[in-house]
Design an enzyme around this catalytic site. Structure first.
Site, mmCIF file in Angstrom:
data_model
loop_
_atom_site.group_PDB
_atom_site.id
_atom_site.type_symbol
_atom_site.label_atom_id
_atom_site.label_comp_id
_atom_site.label_asym_id
_atom_site.label_seq_id
_atom_site.Cartn_x
_atom_site.Cartn_y
_atom_site.Cartn_z
ATOM 1 C CD GLU A 187 -3.046 -0.743 2.697
ATOM 2 O OE1 GLU A 187 -2.869 0.501 3.214
ATOM 3 O OE2 GLU A 187 -3.562 -1.607 2.926
ATOM 4 C CG ASP B 5 -4.230 7.193 8.344
ATOM 5 O OD1 ASP B 5 -4.207 5.907 8.298
ATOM 6 O OD2 ASP B 5 -4.257 7.747 7.138
ATOM 7 C CE1 TYR C 84 -7.821 -1.924 6.529
ATOM 8 C CE2 TYR C 84 -6.650 -1.461 4.645
ATOM 9 C CZ TYR C 84 -6.746 -1.503 6.186
ATOM 10 O OH TYR C 84 -5.970 -1.000 6.800
#
Length: 259
Positions: free
Chosen positions: A48, A59, A171
């Protein structure tokens, strides 16, 4: 290389995948190429390549700081695609970024640029499936996988909607919250793997940082582990970075290979 090809290759070898994240341009373009090489040498099957954004809402502090360093060093979408095109490792590259950057560049142009630079998948954490028609249409034209996330609170109906549109892999966000290394594997990981009923490979991310955790996730039924913050922490330390990235990748891949 397409993501599906890599998973077929691993299935034939009875291995699971290690997906490694790095932030492009942290701390510079040349360093990123060296770090990707170290990760692949250590066993990473898919990389990634994060396109940094000023407000990366999914994040945690580690990757936020990496994004800040990359942006301060001058990383932008134009340079990002040049960098991606210069990476010659024989693994699939996946772009992870936020929708603002895609929208501003133009959805089809962004996807086309991904394909032209060798990127075969895109992850957009802040793009819900209900608003993804434009990027899904462009992805079919240019042959790029669009990878969506499912979380411990994604309900069954929404999961099915995602499964019907997803490609590459699913994911699976292992826990609520943002990215970041954790000391344990959440119970929710095992629970959500039991609910994710799809023929696509199931990749688990958020909180995996060592071989023991990777082994637990694989034992719970995952087809891949996604590791980001643990690698980014090594990059941030600026100490023996390439050697330590390769060593950690090797440790994690050993668990994915059943060694």
């Amino acid at each position: 290389m397409r993501i599906a090809e890599k998973f077929q290759e691993l299935k034939a070898k009875k291995e699971k995948a290690l997906i490694a994240y790095v932030c492009a341009g942290d701390p510079g373009e040349d360093a990123t190429k060296e770090y990707v090489h170290a990760l692949v040498k250590g066993g990473a099957d898919i990389v990634e390549l994060g396109l940094p954004f000023s407000d990366p809402v999914a994040d945690g502090p580690t990757i936020q700081a990496a994004s800040d360093r990359a942006l301060e060093a001058g990383m932008n979408p134009d340079i990002y695609f040049e960098l991606a095109a210069s990476i010659k490792e024989q693994v699939p590259l996946v772009c992870m970024t936020y929708y603002n950057l895609i929208f501003r560049r133009g959805v089809e142009k962004f996807v086309k640029d991904c394909a032209a630079s060798g990127i075969t998948g895109i992850i957009v954490p802040d793009l819900p499936i209900e608003e993804a028609d434009d990027i899904l249409k462009a992805s079919k034209i240019h042959g790029v996988d669009i990878i969506f996330m499912v979380t411990p609170i994604t309900d069954k109906d929404r999961m099915q909607k995602i499964f019907s549109k997803d490609s590459g892999f699913i994911y699976i966000v292992s826990r609520l919250g943002v990215t970041g290394a954790r000391a344990d594997v959440a119970k929710s990981t095992r629970d959500i793997l039991g609910k994710v009923n799809t023929t696509l490979p199931r990749a688990v991310g958020f909180g995996i940082s060592n071989g023991k955790q990777a082994a637990e996730v694989i034992a719970a039924g995952a087809d891949a582990v996604i590791v980001g913050s643990a690698f980014v922490n090594i990059i941030a330390s600026q100490e023996n970075v390439k050697e330590r990235l390769e060593k950690l990748a090797r440790e994690l891949k050993a668990e994915c290979s059943g060694q």
